[in-house]
Design an enzyme around this catalytic site. Structure first.
Site, PDB file in Angstrom:
ATOM      1  N   HIS A 158     -55.026   6.130 -15.033  1.00  0.00           N
ATOM      2  CA  HIS A 158     -53.978   6.563 -14.765  1.00  0.00           C
ATOM      3  C   HIS A 158     -54.204   8.044 -15.049  1.00  0.00           C
ATOM      4  CE1 HIS A 158     -51.230   3.319 -15.476  1.00  0.00           C
ATOM      5  NE2 HIS A 158     -52.048   2.747 -16.350  1.00  0.00           N
TER       6      HIS A 158
HETATM    7  C1  BDR Z   1     -50.508   6.041 -20.259  1.00  0.00           C
HETATM    8  O1  BDR Z   1     -50.591   5.446 -21.416  1.00  0.00           O
HETATM    9  C2  BDR Z   1     -52.052   5.115 -22.035  1.00  0.00           C
HETATM   10  O2  BDR Z   1     -52.408   4.090 -22.418  1.00  0.00           O
HETATM   11  C3  BDR Z   1     -52.808   5.764 -20.906  1.00  0.00           C
HETATM   12  O3  BDR Z   1     -53.999   6.511 -21.514  1.00  0.00           O
HETATM   13  C4  BDR Z   1     -52.192   6.542 -20.027  1.00  0.00           C
HETATM   14  O4  BDR Z   1     -51.989   8.014 -20.943  1.00  0.00           O
HETATM   15  C5  BDR Z   1     -50.322   5.043 -19.144  1.00  0.00           C
HETATM   16  O5  BDR Z   1     -48.884   4.687 -19.519  1.00  0.00           O
END
Ligand code: BDR
Ligand code: CA
Length: 305
Positions: free
Chosen positions: A235
């Site tokens: 992400h």
């Molecule tokens: C986000 O939540 C975290 O687990 C990841 O690093 C990312 O920033 C995704 O929803």
């Protein structure tokens, strides 16, 4: 210092995809990371701190950093599971006392720069909301906030809310309403950034550091039931690729606010999509991703280092 580079400050909760984003930015010859601050999120702040310090050491990243908030503004909102997840297993960094704290550190870094700086946020927005509240003049020194967070459509922690926003909805609300321009790289685009087994092998093939990054990605993501066969989303990397090649994404401007009271919608990022709305469009929302271009750009950076 190179004045042609994009100057950024990163606020982060490493996190395997945070690690991937930080390393992508550090490997890129077009980005200058002025500093890094930590926040609770993917795991407890103690582990976030260890991961950050040991990652900076292992990857020889010459980046100053400071530790930030270990809990959300509203102390009753303990949304995160404090666990041993996301331990990077890198050689231990000698522990150091945190003398400054993230808010003071960010303020100083912004003041040191003559031009405006981009804030990249990869975790809950607790540090940033505190910064903007304590030092409102910093708003004029921030070019924009490029954030991984939120979703126009479906969330991940709940059907309405994305993790980073859900961890501290009050902080997120303040940031969205701060008047600072926001680019929201939310789940609408980030959930498509799947790395499969062959992608991970390719990255490992580029060298020792890349192999270590792949080990971190595999080890930490497996604790969430993610596998190279199913695909592992990175992400947070979207924020960095957006800075380098914005045309990888399609975007639209909306007025976005955060739901803090809803029984089942707490932490939701709500975009005003009414065609006749006169609300100030405070956020550029990334709505579509060209995944082939994204991967090309990501691999090019990984390969060059
Ligand atoms: C986000 O939540 C975290 O687990 C990841 O690093 C990312 O920033 C995704 O929803
Ligand atoms: Ca993150």
């Amino acid at each position: 210092m190179d004045f042609g580079k994009i100057k950024i400050l990163i606020d982060t909760d490493p996190g395997y995809d945070d690690a991937a984003a930080i390393i992508t930015a550090a490997f890129s010859s077009n980005i200058d990371i002025l500093g890094l601050t930590t926040v609770f999120g993917n795991t407890s702040h103690d582990i976030v701190k260890k991961n950050t310090a040991s990652m900076i050491d292992y990857f020889n990243l010459d980046i100053p950093y400071a530790f930030g908030e270990k809990e959300p503004l509203n102390k009753n909102n303990i949304a995160t599971e404090v666990s041993e997840k996301d331990v990077f297993n890198l050689p231990e960094h000698e522990s150091r006392e945190d003398v400054k704290g993230a808010v003071e550190f960010l303020k100083e870094k912004l003041e040191e720069e003559r031009g405006k700086v981009t804030l990249v946020t990869l975790g809950p927005l607790t540090n940033i909301s505190k910064l903007l509240k304590q030092y409102p003049k910093c708003k004029t020194m921030i070019d924009r906030i490029v954030m991984m967070g939120g979703a126009l459509n479906t969330g991940n922690v709940t059907s309405a809310a994305e993790f980073n926003i859900y961890c501290d909805p009050e902080a997120a609300k303040e940031v969205f309403n701060s008047g600072v321009e926001i680019v929201m790289a939310g789940l609408d685009v980030t959930r498509e950034t799947m790395l499969y087994g062959y992608d991970l092998e390719k990255i490992s093939g580029f060298g020792e550091k890349q192999t270590k990054l792949v080990e971190i990605i595999k080890a930490c993501s497996s604790k969430y039931g993610l596998t190279p066969e199913k695909g592992i989303p990175v992400h947070d990397v979207c924020t960095i690729i957006y800075l380098l090649e914005p045309e990888v994404f399609e975007s639209e401007k909306f007025s976005v606010d955060v739901e803090t009271k809803g029984e089942i919608t707490r932490g939701m990022t709500l975009a005003d999509r009414r065609p006749f709305s006169t609300a100030v469009k405070n956020t550029t929302v990334l709505t579509k991703i060209n995944i082939n271009k994204f991967m090309r750009c990501f691999f090019e950076i990984m390969a060059k280092y």
